[in-house]
Design a protein around this motif. Structure first.
Motif, PDB file in Angstrom:
ATOM      1  N   ASP A  57       0.890  -1.243   0.009  1.00  0.00           N
ATOM      2  CA  ASP A  57       0.157   0.058  -0.047  1.00  0.00           C
ATOM      3  C   ASP A  57       0.937   1.251  -0.081  1.00  0.00           C
ATOM      4  OD1 ASP A  57      -2.227  -1.761   0.105  1.00  0.00           O
ATOM      5  OD2 ASP A  57      -2.470  -1.569   2.373  1.00  0.00           O
ATOM      6  N   GLU A  58       0.283   2.165  -0.734  1.00  0.00           N
ATOM      7  CA  GLU A  58       0.712   3.611  -0.350  1.00  0.00           C
ATOM      8  C   GLU A  58       2.077   3.805  -1.038  1.00  0.00           C
ATOM      9  OE1 GLU A  58       0.183   5.227   3.458  1.00  0.00           O
ATOM     10  OE2 GLU A  58      -1.825   4.439   3.513  1.00  0.00           O
ATOM     11  N   GLY A  59       2.503   3.084  -2.204  1.00  0.00           N
ATOM     12  CA  GLY A  59       3.787   3.276  -2.907  1.00  0.00           C
ATOM     13  C   GLY A  59       5.100   2.445  -2.014  1.00  0.00           C
ATOM     14  N   SER A  60       4.702   1.747  -1.094  1.00  0.00           N
ATOM     15  CA  SER A  60       5.685   0.949  -0.327  1.00  0.00           C
ATOM     16  C   SER A  60       6.111  -0.242  -1.398  1.00  0.00           C
ATOM     17  CB  SER A  60       5.430   0.801   1.092  1.00  0.00           C
ATOM     18  OG  SER A  60       6.456   0.120   1.840  1.00  0.00           O
ATOM     19  N   VAL A  61       7.306  -0.769  -1.225  1.00  0.00           N
ATOM     20  CA  VAL A  61       7.706  -1.957  -2.013  1.00  0.00           C
ATOM     21  C   VAL A  61       8.707  -2.687  -0.804  1.00  0.00           C
ATOM     22  CG1 VAL A  61       8.958  -3.106  -3.888  1.00  0.00           C
ATOM     23  CG2 VAL A  61       7.601  -0.976  -4.383  1.00  0.00           C
ATOM     24  N   GLU A  62       8.204  -4.242  -0.659  1.00  0.00           N
ATOM     25  CA  GLU A  62       9.106  -4.604   0.236  1.00  0.00           C
ATOM     26  C   GLU A  62      10.013  -5.566  -0.372  1.00  0.00           C
ATOM     27  OE1 GLU A  62       8.668  -7.757   4.092  1.00  0.00           O
ATOM     28  OE2 GLU A  62       6.994  -7.262   3.093  1.00  0.00           O
ATOM     29  N   ILE A  63      11.342  -5.770  -0.058  1.00  0.00           N
ATOM     30  CA  ILE A  63      12.268  -6.963  -0.500  1.00  0.00           C
ATOM     31  C   ILE A  63      11.670  -8.022   0.361  1.00  0.00           C
ATOM     32  CG2 ILE A  63      14.388  -7.748  -0.797  1.00  0.00           C
ATOM     33  CD1 ILE A  63      15.002  -4.824  -1.488  1.00  0.00           C
ATOM     34  N   VAL A  64      10.983  -8.998   0.010  1.00  0.00           N
ATOM     35  CA  VAL A  64      10.405  -9.976   0.838  1.00  0.00           C
ATOM     36  C   VAL A  64      11.398 -10.746   1.260  1.00  0.00           C
ATOM     37  CG1 VAL A  64       8.520 -11.637   1.268  1.00  0.00           C
ATOM     38  CG2 VAL A  64       8.187  -9.531  -0.199  1.00  0.00           C
ATOM     39  N   TYR A  65      12.264 -11.355   0.256  1.00  0.00           N
ATOM     40  CA  TYR A  65      13.225 -12.224   0.421  1.00  0.00           C
ATOM     41  C   TYR A  65      14.521 -11.862  -0.410  1.00  0.00           C
ATOM     42  CZ  TYR A  65      10.025 -15.275   2.755  1.00  0.00           C
ATOM     43  OH  TYR A  65       9.163 -15.698   3.599  1.00  0.00           O
ATOM     44  N   PHE A  66      15.638 -12.293   0.208  1.00  0.00           N
ATOM     45  CA  PHE A  66      16.816 -11.784  -0.720  1.00  0.00           C
ATOM     46  C   PHE A  66      18.109 -12.850  -0.168  1.00  0.00           C
ATOM     47  CE2 PHE A  66      20.929 -10.075  -0.602  1.00  0.00           C
ATOM     48  CZ  PHE A  66      21.236  -9.795  -1.917  1.00  0.00           C
ATOM     49  N   GLY A  67      18.885 -13.204  -1.085  1.00  0.00           N
ATOM     50  CA  GLY A  67      19.947 -13.944  -0.554  1.00  0.00           C
ATOM     51  C   GLY A  67      20.697 -14.734  -1.551  1.00  0.00           C
ATOM     52  N   LEU A  68      21.725 -15.201  -1.409  1.00  0.00           N
ATOM     53  CA  LEU A  68      22.515 -16.265  -2.014  1.00  0.00           C
ATOM     54  C   LEU A  68      22.523 -17.541  -1.706  1.00  0.00           C
ATOM     55  CD1 LEU A  68      25.583 -13.858  -2.775  1.00  0.00           C
ATOM     56  CD2 LEU A  68      23.432 -14.032  -4.335  1.00  0.00           C
ATOM     57  N   ILE A  69      22.429 -18.721  -2.618  1.00  0.00           N
ATOM     58  CA  ILE A  69      22.943 -20.046  -2.267  1.00  0.00           C
ATOM     59  C   ILE A  69      24.365 -20.015  -1.669  1.00  0.00           C
ATOM     60  CG2 ILE A  69      23.230 -22.227  -3.455  1.00  0.00           C
ATOM     61  CD1 ILE A  69      21.062 -21.469  -5.526  1.00  0.00           C
ATOM     62  N   PRO A  70      24.471 -20.848  -0.688  1.00  0.00           N
ATOM     63  CA  PRO A  70      25.956 -20.826   0.113  1.00  0.00           C
ATOM     64  C   PRO A  70      26.864 -20.969  -0.898  1.00  0.00           C
ATOM     65  CG  PRO A  70      24.174 -22.091   1.236  1.00  0.00           C
ATOM     66  CD  PRO A  70      23.523 -21.842   0.022  1.00  0.00           C
ATOM     67  N   ALA A  71      27.045 -21.741  -1.883  1.00  0.00           N
ATOM     68  CA  ALA A  71      28.201 -21.896  -2.682  1.00  0.00           C
ATOM     69  C   ALA A  71      28.653 -20.477  -3.524  1.00  0.00           C
ATOM     70  CB  ALA A  71      27.930 -22.913  -3.636  1.00  0.00           C
ATOM     71  N   PHE A  72      27.721 -19.618  -3.483  1.00  0.00           N
ATOM     72  CA  PHE A  72      27.946 -18.374  -4.380  1.00  0.00           C
ATOM     73  C   PHE A  72      28.283 -17.122  -3.247  1.00  0.00           C
ATOM     74  CE2 PHE A  72      25.672 -21.291  -7.113  1.00  0.00           C
ATOM     75  CZ  PHE A  72      26.174 -20.918  -8.095  1.00  0.00           C
ATOM     76  N   ARG A  73      28.245 -17.463  -2.142  1.00  0.00           N
ATOM     77  CA  ARG A  73      28.311 -16.209  -1.139  1.00  0.00           C
ATOM     78  C   ARG A  73      29.901 -15.790  -1.083  1.00  0.00           C
ATOM     79  NH1 ARG A  73      24.509 -18.998   3.479  1.00  0.00           N
ATOM     80  NH2 ARG A  73      22.793 -18.823   2.483  1.00  0.00           N
ATOM     81  N   GLY A  74      30.092 -14.601  -0.710  1.00  0.00           N
ATOM     82  CA  GLY A  74      31.563 -14.179  -0.448  1.00  0.00           C
ATOM     83  C   GLY A  74      32.157 -13.755  -1.921  1.00  0.00           C
ATOM     84  N   ARG A  75      31.284 -13.706  -2.834  1.00  0.00           N
ATOM     85  CA  ARG A  75      32.076 -13.500  -4.312  1.00  0.00           C
ATOM     86  C   ARG A  75      31.562 -12.192  -5.086  1.00  0.00           C
ATOM     87  NH1 ARG A  75      30.830 -19.222  -6.527  1.00  0.00           N
ATOM     88  NH2 ARG A  75      31.329 -18.308  -8.307  1.00  0.00           N
ATOM     89  N   GLY A  76      30.927 -11.242  -4.101  1.00  0.00           N
ATOM     90  CA  GLY A  76      30.632  -9.947  -4.794  1.00  0.00           C
ATOM     91  C   GLY A  76      29.262  -9.951  -5.598  1.00  0.00           C
ATOM     92  N   ILE A  77      28.687 -11.267  -5.540  1.00  0.00           N
ATOM     93  CA  ILE A  77      27.357 -11.323  -6.285  1.00  0.00           C
ATOM     94  C   ILE A  77      26.059 -10.582  -5.466  1.00  0.00           C
ATOM     95  CG2 ILE A  77      25.549 -12.845  -7.106  1.00  0.00           C
ATOM     96  CD1 ILE A  77      28.066 -14.944  -7.546  1.00  0.00           C
TER      97      ILE A  77
END
Length: 188
Positions: free
Chosen positions: A95-115
């Motif tokens: 509502d009222e122009g709000s946007v939620e980032i509901v989920y965000f994340g990386l698969i563990p093998a891709f973490r720590g690489r700047g993605i």
């Protein structure tokens, strides 16, 4: 067994708040999942959230996944490295122009690489211009999200570096639930 979980809510109130990360190195692309797919979205949810104890969607039926993914203003953006899913961001107009980032994340093998910084920057930009792709939605006035003490150790820092500011903190006790990842036994 119960655990104490701290949840932090963060927001941006102007597109100028976004401080983009450098693009990820290598063959990394980001694309919108243009067709709502409960199977693909559940895979992303369990692959990203399995080791950080995401549980709120594990009991959802196929029809419930379909309903969530088909809402007006719901989009899933997926990062790929060399054609392999590396992580995702799910955004949803509210509502009222709000946007939620509901989920965000990386698969563990891709973490720590700047993605992660690159994907978060891209997802936030797509939250700010959501109304341009979705006629009938109010222009975005606020982008917000929450993260918690169960999330990865670099999550909060990534949000702060992208220009989010803290607006609320809560602490609650919840049952410790072991999550299987994309299939039982997949956790290392």
């Amino acid at each position: 067994m119960r655990i104490s979980v701290t949840t932090w809510s963060l927001e941006q109130t102007s597109p100028a708040d976004l401080r983009p990360a450098a693009p990820a190195s290598g063959d990394v692309t980001i694309a919108r999942a243009g067709i709502p797919s409960p199977e693909f979205s559940r895979f992303l949810y369990t692959a990203v959230g399995g080791d950080v104890l995401w549980t709120d969607r594990l009991g959802m039926t196929y029809a419930e996944w379909e309903e969530v993914l088909s809402r007006p203003g719901a989009e899933t953006w997926v990062a790929y490295e060399k054609g392999t899913p590396a992580g995702y961001a799910e955004i949803e107009a509210q509502d009222e122009g709000s946007v939620e980032i509901v989920y965000f994340g990386l698969i563990p093998a891709f973490r720590g690489r700047g993605i992660g910084g690159h994907l978060l920057s891209y997802a936030v930009a797509r939250a700010w211009d959501l109304a341009e792709r979705r006629p009938g939605l109010a222009p975005t006035k606020r982008v917000w999200l929450h993260t918690c003490s169960k999330d990865g150790p670099h999550a909060m820092d990534n949000y702060l570096r992208r220009g989010f500011t803290l607006f609320d903190t809560t602490v609650e006790e919840e049952p410790l639930t072991v999550t299987p990842g994309p299939w039982p036994g997949s956790r290392p």
